[in-house]
Design a protein around this motif. Structure first.
Motif, PDB file in Angstrom:
ATOM      1  N   ALA A  54      45.825  48.431 -45.399  1.00  0.00           N
ATOM      2  CA  ALA A  54      46.121  49.421 -45.788  1.00  0.00           C
ATOM      3  C   ALA A  54      46.955  48.132 -47.033  1.00  0.00           C
ATOM      4  N   ASP A  55      47.137  49.088 -48.416  1.00  0.00           N
ATOM      5  CA  ASP A  55      48.637  48.489 -49.080  1.00  0.00           C
ATOM      6  C   ASP A  55      49.613  48.216 -48.425  1.00  0.00           C
ATOM      7  N   GLY A  56      50.320  46.888 -48.874  1.00  0.00           N
ATOM      8  CA  GLY A  56      51.488  47.235 -48.440  1.00  0.00           C
ATOM      9  C   GLY A  56      52.578  45.816 -48.312  1.00  0.00           C
ATOM     10  N   LEU A  57      53.873  45.311 -47.880  1.00  0.00           N
ATOM     11  CA  LEU A  57      54.789  44.415 -48.370  1.00  0.00           C
ATOM     12  C   LEU A  57      54.350  43.745 -46.858  1.00  0.00           C
ATOM     13  N   VAL A  58      54.216  42.265 -46.586  1.00  0.00           N
ATOM     14  CA  VAL A  58      54.719  41.451 -46.031  1.00  0.00           C
ATOM     15  C   VAL A  58      55.834  41.181 -45.902  1.00  0.00           C
ATOM     16  N   THR A  59      56.172  41.845 -44.399  1.00  0.00           N
ATOM     17  CA  THR A  59      57.901  41.464 -44.046  1.00  0.00           C
ATOM     18  C   THR A  59      58.077  40.299 -43.580  1.00  0.00           C
ATOM     19  N   ARG A  60      57.420  40.086 -42.575  1.00  0.00           N
ATOM     20  CA  ARG A  60      57.874  38.882 -41.441  1.00  0.00           C
ATOM     21  C   ARG A  60      56.360  38.486 -41.297  1.00  0.00           C
ATOM     22  N   THR A  61      56.296  36.557 -40.907  1.00  0.00           N
ATOM     23  CA  THR A  61      55.345  36.137 -40.115  1.00  0.00           C
ATOM     24  C   THR A  61      55.929  35.170 -39.037  1.00  0.00           C
ATOM     25  N   GLY A  62      54.981  35.519 -38.610  1.00  0.00           N
ATOM     26  CA  GLY A  62      55.610  34.305 -37.148  1.00  0.00           C
ATOM     27  C   GLY A  62      54.377  33.170 -36.740  1.00  0.00           C
ATOM     28  N   VAL A  63      54.990  33.344 -35.367  1.00  0.00           N
ATOM     29  CA  VAL A  63      53.329  32.825 -34.525  1.00  0.00           C
ATOM     30  C   VAL A  63      52.863  33.323 -34.972  1.00  0.00           C
ATOM     31  N   GLY A  64      51.304  33.070 -35.532  1.00  0.00           N
ATOM     32  CA  GLY A  64      50.025  33.590 -35.503  1.00  0.00           C
ATOM     33  C   GLY A  64      49.941  35.632 -35.592  1.00  0.00           C
ATOM     34  N   SER A  65      51.240  35.449 -36.479  1.00  0.00           N
ATOM     35  CA  SER A  65      52.170  36.867 -36.516  1.00  0.00           C
ATOM     36  C   SER A  65      52.154  37.235 -38.622  1.00  0.00           C
ATOM     37  N   VAL A  66      51.171  38.477 -38.654  1.00  0.00           N
ATOM     38  CA  VAL A  66      51.834  39.597 -39.562  1.00  0.00           C
ATOM     39  C   VAL A  66      52.132  40.073 -39.846  1.00  0.00           C
ATOM     40  N   ILE A  67      53.741  41.076 -40.897  1.00  0.00           N
ATOM     41  CA  ILE A  67      54.131  42.034 -40.045  1.00  0.00           C
ATOM     42  C   ILE A  67      53.672  42.421 -41.597  1.00  0.00           C
ATOM     43  N   GLN A  68      52.885  43.459 -42.039  1.00  0.00           N
ATOM     44  CA  GLN A  68      52.929  44.360 -42.955  1.00  0.00           C
ATOM     45  C   GLN A  68      53.555  45.374 -43.289  1.00  0.00           C
TER      46      GLN A  68
END
Lengths: 134, 401
Positions: B277-291
């Motif tokens: 979906a459309d959205g802002l990536v607020t955080r990434t970590g070890v293997g993770s992407v939060i949108q």
């Protein structure tokens, strides 16, 4: 001897002088009118020319903030338990219980499980392609 | 053991038939006190502006000077609380109040130092990080099982089985479950009653119901437009039906997809995970992407997508805005425990994990998820066509976008 008399006279004179009444000053009392000065005429309410001024127009009655002088006050650890007060708050703030829901019926009868070489005693996911736990 | 006349708890003979007695319910029922609203369990809107670091520093306790090596990275106390509250989506206020109640680590600069500051004395879970992880996962399990109406009793640490009061809410169920893992009836009754844990919460944060966001999940909520997490024209294997969104305690909010070139290995795929979906990536970590789909920069509010096992190399960075179908990164085994390259996708709304087999299933470009009641098993259905999740690379679980 005369020296002793002189000293005594000075002390007596000092004592009597200290007991003499000072210049009389008017007694002031606190007032509940915030615009009435405790030391004199209420400036905003009874001016001499009969014109009532607004409180903001009079610089003498606007209180100014003063900074706290050192040492800065510090909090003292509570030596009484706040528990009772908090429990009263908890009781008064406790919201209305939810409507009772119908819960699953607990198992009523004994269950049996045969133990074979393939039996696992924990629920597990034997993935070969994408098991993941974060 | 008594029911089966077993003397050695470590050995079972093949062929043994185990009798599992029906639970004997204690006469006394569970507490009915509502301890926290549901919104104080999740890392939701009411926690979005709570500063974990400032609060911990203001208390001046042992937690403020604590540091621990977590998987090769030295984290301080605030880092640990923050990482766990974000990953598990559990309210940091709740974690801090529990930590204080259990060990005094938040306010006491010289507490009784223990390896188990959350009170769960398992040598495999020693240290603050593992204790807080255990607490968050346990709280989630109580919360989401209650949400799914899958609970009727608590089995306390001493084996007593007590009926749950049917008028509690999910947030309270989480705390009752947490303490059921730690003690017998009397301590459980105290911890979950009016003089127990809730007092610590009040001393720290005042009335928990003052933070209530209700309803946390509006009855009319629907999922925004989402696509399958890979490029148009590609086919990936549907390898995991509804399962834990984060660890084992959260809702079964996740689905897994594996690219065709993974061959069951952990090699980083050349294929791309694409934005659903459309959205802002607020955080990434070890293997993770939060949108963050509502673009307010807070993953505690509105719809959020979590992509997991995305390799660091080529991964999108925090602050980037992704339109649907844009590249997130390459699927891999990075992050958590994974035995083959894939991407794991999950959704949150207002901090609550949204189950893939519940009333708001995934709808990925017309493919709607459903479950069978068994974790990882489930379907994606489009019209009259269904694909079942399989733990292998088969033509049957290949899904084309």
């Amino acid at each position: 001897m005369s020296f002793t008399r002189n000293i005594s006279a000075i002390l007596l004179a000092s004592f009597l002088f200290s007991c003499a009444p000072a210049v009389e000053t008017p007694v002031t009392f606190p007032t509940y009118d915030p615009f009435v000065s405790t030391g004199g005429t209420p400036p905003g309410h009874s001016s001499t020319n009969g014109i009532t001024s607004t409180p903001a127009a009079s610089e003498t009655i606007i209180p100014s903030a003063t900074s706290t002088r050192p040492p800065t006050p510090t909090r003292v650890p509570l030596n009484i338990s706040p528990l009772i007060g908090i429990q009263n708050q908890i009781t008064s703030n406790s919201p209305t219980p939810d409507a009772a829901r119908v819960l699953p019926t607990p198992r009523q009868q004994a269950d049996e499980q045969s133990f074979s070489p393939a039996t696992r005693l924990e629920v597990s996911h034997s993935s070969t392609i994408s098991a993941c736990k974060h | 053991m008594d029911a089966n006349n077993i003397t050695d708890p470590n050995t079972l003979e093949v062929g043994t038939v185990l009798i599992i007695p029906a639970p004997e319910l204690a006469a006394a029922g569970g507490n009915s006190l509502k301890i926290i609203p549901d919104s104080e369990l999740v890392n939701g809107p009411a926690a979005a502006r709570f500063s974990i670091k400032k609060f911990i520093a203001s208390q001046g306790g042992y937690l403020n000077q604590y540091a621990e090596d977590v998987k090769g990275v030295v984290l301080n106390g605030a880092d640990i609380i923050e990482a766990v509250s974000y990953n598990y989506s559990v309210n940091p206020r709740l974690l801090l109040a529990l930590l204080e109640y259990q060990s005094g680590w938040v306010t006491n600069p010289n507490p009784v130092i223990t390896d188990y500051p959350m009170g769960y004395a398992d040598p495999a879970k020693a240290g603050l990080y593992k204790q807080v992880v255990w607490a968050a996962n346990t709280l989630n399990r109580g919360y989401y099982l209650w949400r799914a109406n899958a609970l009727s009793t608590w089995v306390l640490a001493d084996g007593q089985v007590i009926p749950i009061d049917p008028t509690i809410n999910a947030g309270t169920a989480a705390i009752q479950y947490f303490f059921s893992e730690l003690g017998g009836f009397e301590p459980w009754q105290y911890d979950t009653g009016i003089g127990g844990f809730v007092v610590t919460y009040y001393v720290f944060f005042d009335n928990p119901f003052g933070y209530a966001v209700e309803p946390l999940i509006p009855l009319t909520l629907s999922q925004p437009l989402m696509s399958l997490p890979f490029a148009e024209g590609e086919s990936w294997y549907f390898t995991g039906g509804p399962h834990g969104a984060w660890d084992s305690g959260s809702a079964w909010g996740a689905l897994d997809f594996a690219p065709m070139d993974n061959s069951g290995s952990c090699a980083i795929s050349s294929h791309w995970v694409t934005a659903m979906a459309d959205g802002l990536v607020t955080r990434t970590g070890v293997g993770s992407v939060i949108q963050d789909l509502d673009n307010d920069g807070y993953e505690q509010t509105g719809w959020v997508i979590v992509y997991m096992h995305v390799a660091a190399d080529g991964r999108v960075a925090p602050g980037e805005y992704l339109f649907r179908n844009e590249r997130v990164g390459h699927p891999s085994c990075e992050g958590g425990v994974s035995n083959a390259t894939h991407v794991h996708v999950a959704r949150k709304y207002n901090g609550e994990w949204i189950s893939a087999d519940g009333p708001i299933p995934f709808n990925l470009g017309g493919w709607v998820s459903s479950g069978t009641g068994i974790e990882y098993d489930g379907y994606l259905t489009s019209g009259s066509y269904s694909i079942e999740a399989l733990d292998s690379a088969q033509p049957e679980n290949l899904i084309k976008r």
